[in-house]
Motif scaffolding. Structure first.
Motif, short mmCIF file in Angstrom:
data_model
loop_
_atom_site.label_atom_id
_atom_site.label_comp_id
_atom_site.label_asym_id
_atom_site.label_seq_id
_atom_site.Cartn_x
_atom_site.Cartn_y
_atom_site.Cartn_z
N ALA A 27 -10.96 -10.40 7.00
CA ALA A 27 -11.66 -9.91 5.80
C ALA A 27 -11.49 -8.40 5.66
CB ALA A 27 -13.15 -10.27 5.87
N TRP A 28 -11.63 -7.69 6.76
CA TRP A 28 -11.49 -6.23 6.73
C TRP A 28 -10.07 -5.85 6.29
CZ3 TRP A 28 -9.24 -3.43 11.27
CH2 TRP A 28 -9.15 -2.06 11.04
N ARG A 29 -9.05 -6.49 6.88
CA ARG A 29 -7.68 -6.13 6.54
C ARG A 29 -7.33 -6.54 5.11
NH1 ARG A 29 -6.60 -1.96 8.49
NH2 ARG A 29 -4.49 -2.31 7.77
N LEU A 30 -7.86 -7.66 4.64
CA LEU A 30 -7.65 -8.03 3.24
C LEU A 30 -8.32 -7.00 2.32
CD1 LEU A 30 -8.15 -11.90 3.36
CD2 LEU A 30 -6.09 -10.71 2.57
N GLY A 31 -9.49 -6.53 2.72
CA GLY A 31 -10.16 -5.49 1.94
C GLY A 31 -9.32 -4.22 1.87
N VAL A 32 -8.72 -3.85 3.00
CA VAL A 32 -7.84 -2.68 3.02
C VAL A 32 -6.63 -2.92 2.10
CG1 VAL A 32 -6.27 -1.32 4.49
CG2 VAL A 32 -8.56 -1.90 5.31
N GLY A 33 -6.09 -4.13 2.15
CA GLY A 33 -4.95 -4.47 1.29
C GLY A 33 -5.32 -4.44 -0.18
N ALA A 34 -6.50 -4.94 -0.52
CA ALA A 34 -6.95 -4.92 -1.91
C ALA A 34 -7.13 -3.49 -2.40
CB ALA A 34 -8.27 -5.70 -2.05
N ARG A 35 -7.70 -2.68 -1.54
CA ARG A 35 -7.90 -1.27 -1.91
C ARG A 35 -6.57 -0.56 -2.14
NH1 ARG A 35 -11.56 2.66 1.79
NH2 ARG A 35 -12.07 4.17 0.19
N SER A 36 -5.60 -0.86 -1.28
CA SER A 36 -4.28 -0.27 -1.42
C SER A 36 -3.60 -0.73 -2.70
CB SER A 36 -3.43 -0.65 -0.20
OG SER A 36 -2.11 -0.21 -0.35
N ALA A 37 -3.72 -2.04 -3.01
CA ALA A 37 -3.11 -2.57 -4.24
C ALA A 37 -3.77 -1.95 -5.47
CB ALA A 37 -3.23 -4.09 -4.27
N LEU A 38 -5.08 -1.73 -5.40
CA LEU A 38 -5.79 -1.08 -6.52
C LEU A 38 -5.33 0.36 -6.68
CD1 LEU A 38 -8.03 -1.02 -8.68
CD2 LEU A 38 -9.63 -0.42 -6.85
N ALA A 39 -5.24 1.06 -5.57
CA ALA A 39 -4.85 2.48 -5.62
C ALA A 39 -3.43 2.66 -6.14
CB ALA A 39 -4.98 3.10 -4.23
N SER A 40 -2.55 1.73 -5.81
CA SER A 40 -1.15 1.87 -6.24
C SER A 40 -0.92 1.30 -7.65
CB SER A 40 -0.22 1.17 -5.25
OG SER A 40 -0.40 -0.24 -5.31
N GLY A 41 -1.93 0.61 -8.18
CA GLY A 41 -1.77 0.02 -9.51
C GLY A 41 -0.82 -1.17 -9.53
N GLU A 42 -0.68 -1.83 -8.38
CA GLU A 42 0.25 -2.96 -8.27
C GLU A 42 -0.19 -4.13 -9.16
OE1 GLU A 42 1.72 -6.04 -4.79
OE2 GLU A 42 0.78 -4.17 -4.21
N ASN A 43 0.78 -4.66 -9.89
CA ASN A 43 0.54 -5.80 -10.78
C ASN A 43 1.54 -6.90 -10.47
OD1 ASN A 43 -1.54 -4.56 -12.30
ND2 ASN A 43 -0.01 -3.49 -13.53
N THR A 44 1.22 -8.12 -10.94
CA THR A 44 2.16 -9.23 -10.76
C THR A 44 3.37 -8.99 -11.66
OG1 THR A 44 1.09 -10.59 -12.45
CG2 THR A 44 0.32 -10.85 -10.17
N MET A 45 4.46 -9.63 -11.33
CA MET A 45 5.74 -9.36 -11.98
C MET A 45 5.77 -9.82 -13.45
SD MET A 45 9.51 -10.29 -10.50
CE MET A 45 9.17 -12.03 -10.40
N VAL A 46 5.32 -11.02 -13.73
CA VAL A 46 5.46 -11.58 -15.07
C VAL A 46 4.23 -11.30 -15.93
CG1 VAL A 46 5.76 -13.72 -16.40
CG2 VAL A 46 7.02 -13.39 -14.27
N LEU A 47 3.07 -11.65 -15.42
CA LEU A 47 1.84 -11.54 -16.22
C LEU A 47 1.19 -10.16 -16.17
CD1 LEU A 47 0.22 -14.99 -15.38
CD2 LEU A 47 1.51 -14.35 -17.42
N GLN A 48 1.66 -9.33 -15.25
CA GLN A 48 1.11 -7.99 -15.08
C GLN A 48 -0.40 -8.01 -14.77
OE1 GLN A 48 2.97 -4.97 -15.03
NE2 GLN A 48 4.49 -6.59 -14.75
N LEU A 49 -0.82 -9.03 -14.02
CA LEU A 49 -2.21 -9.10 -13.58
C LEU A 49 -2.40 -8.17 -12.40
CD1 LEU A 49 -2.69 -12.98 -13.65
CD2 LEU A 49 -3.55 -11.32 -15.32
N PRO A 50 -3.56 -7.56 -12.26
CA PRO A 50 -3.81 -6.67 -11.11
C PRO A 50 -3.74 -7.47 -9.80
CG PRO A 50 -5.63 -6.57 -12.70
CD PRO A 50 -4.70 -7.62 -13.17
N ALA A 51 -2.91 -7.03 -8.89
CA ALA A 51 -2.70 -7.74 -7.63
C ALA A 51 -3.90 -7.66 -6.70
CB ALA A 51 -1.46 -7.20 -6.93
N TYR A 52 -4.75 -6.65 -6.89
CA TYR A 52 -5.87 -6.49 -5.97
C TYR A 52 -6.95 -7.56 -6.16
CZ TYR A 52 -8.93 -4.61 -9.60
OH TYR A 52 -9.70 -4.47 -10.71
#
Length: 168
Positions: free
Chosen positions: A114-139
């Motif tokens: 849970a902690w590491r997934l939280g870190v990953g979600a925070r990183s995806a939010l900070a980088s603005g990462e989105n899915t390739m086709v739908l451009q949904l927020p990856a976090y």
């Protein structure tokens, strides 16, 4: 719900939440299966249209979330696979203690996840990462899985506590 003595005990709040979360996971998988059928049907020679855009992204995200939805109820119902070959002849109290110890280990492992997934979600939010086709927020799915993994950890600690409080 029943305890080891076979006596009926009322479901607790965590049991009710786990059942609701599992139902949500089931509904999510039904929705995903329906979407896949529609997408494949649209791509067939019969229809000849494009499939559902981003269907693979939705399947990936929804399947991950759904899997985490089922784990708390599985833990509370003692549905995980375990091997008791070497402990069958031990007294029930000892077996419960060993099972409770492994529940705590599982809870700690899920808390780490849970902690590491939280870190990953925070990183995806900070980088603005989105899915390739739908451009949904990856976090979003990562954060949902982090919360659900935390709930699995809680369920494991509750099940360990229940084992230790079993009437003998």
């Amino acid at each position: 719900m029943t305890d080891r003595a076979g006596e009926e005990r009322p479901p607790s709040r965590i049991d009710a939440v786990a059942e609701t979360v599992a139902l949500v996971g089931g509904a999510l998988l039904i929705a995903v299966a329906t979407m896949v059928v529609v997408s494949v049907t649209l791509r067939s020679d019969l229809v000849g249209a494009a499939g559902v855009p981003g269907d693979f992204e939705l399947v990936q995200m929804a399947t991950a979330v759904a899997a985490f939805c089922f784990l708390p109820l599985c833990q509370l119902k003692r549905g995980n696979i375990f091997v008791d070959t070497f402990t069958l002849k031990l007294p029930q109290r000892w077996r419960d203690g060993i099972d409770a110890l492994w529940d705590v280990v599982y809870g700690l492992a899920m808390a780490l996840i849970a902690w590491r997934l939280g870190v990953g979600a925070r990183s995806a939010l900070a980088s603005g990462e989105n899915t390739m086709v739908l451009q949904l927020p990856a976090y979003l799915p990562i954060a949902l899985c982090a919360v659900l993994a935390g709930f699995v950890a809680l369920a494991a600690f509750v099940s360990a506590s229940r084992l230790m409080r079993q009437p003998r």
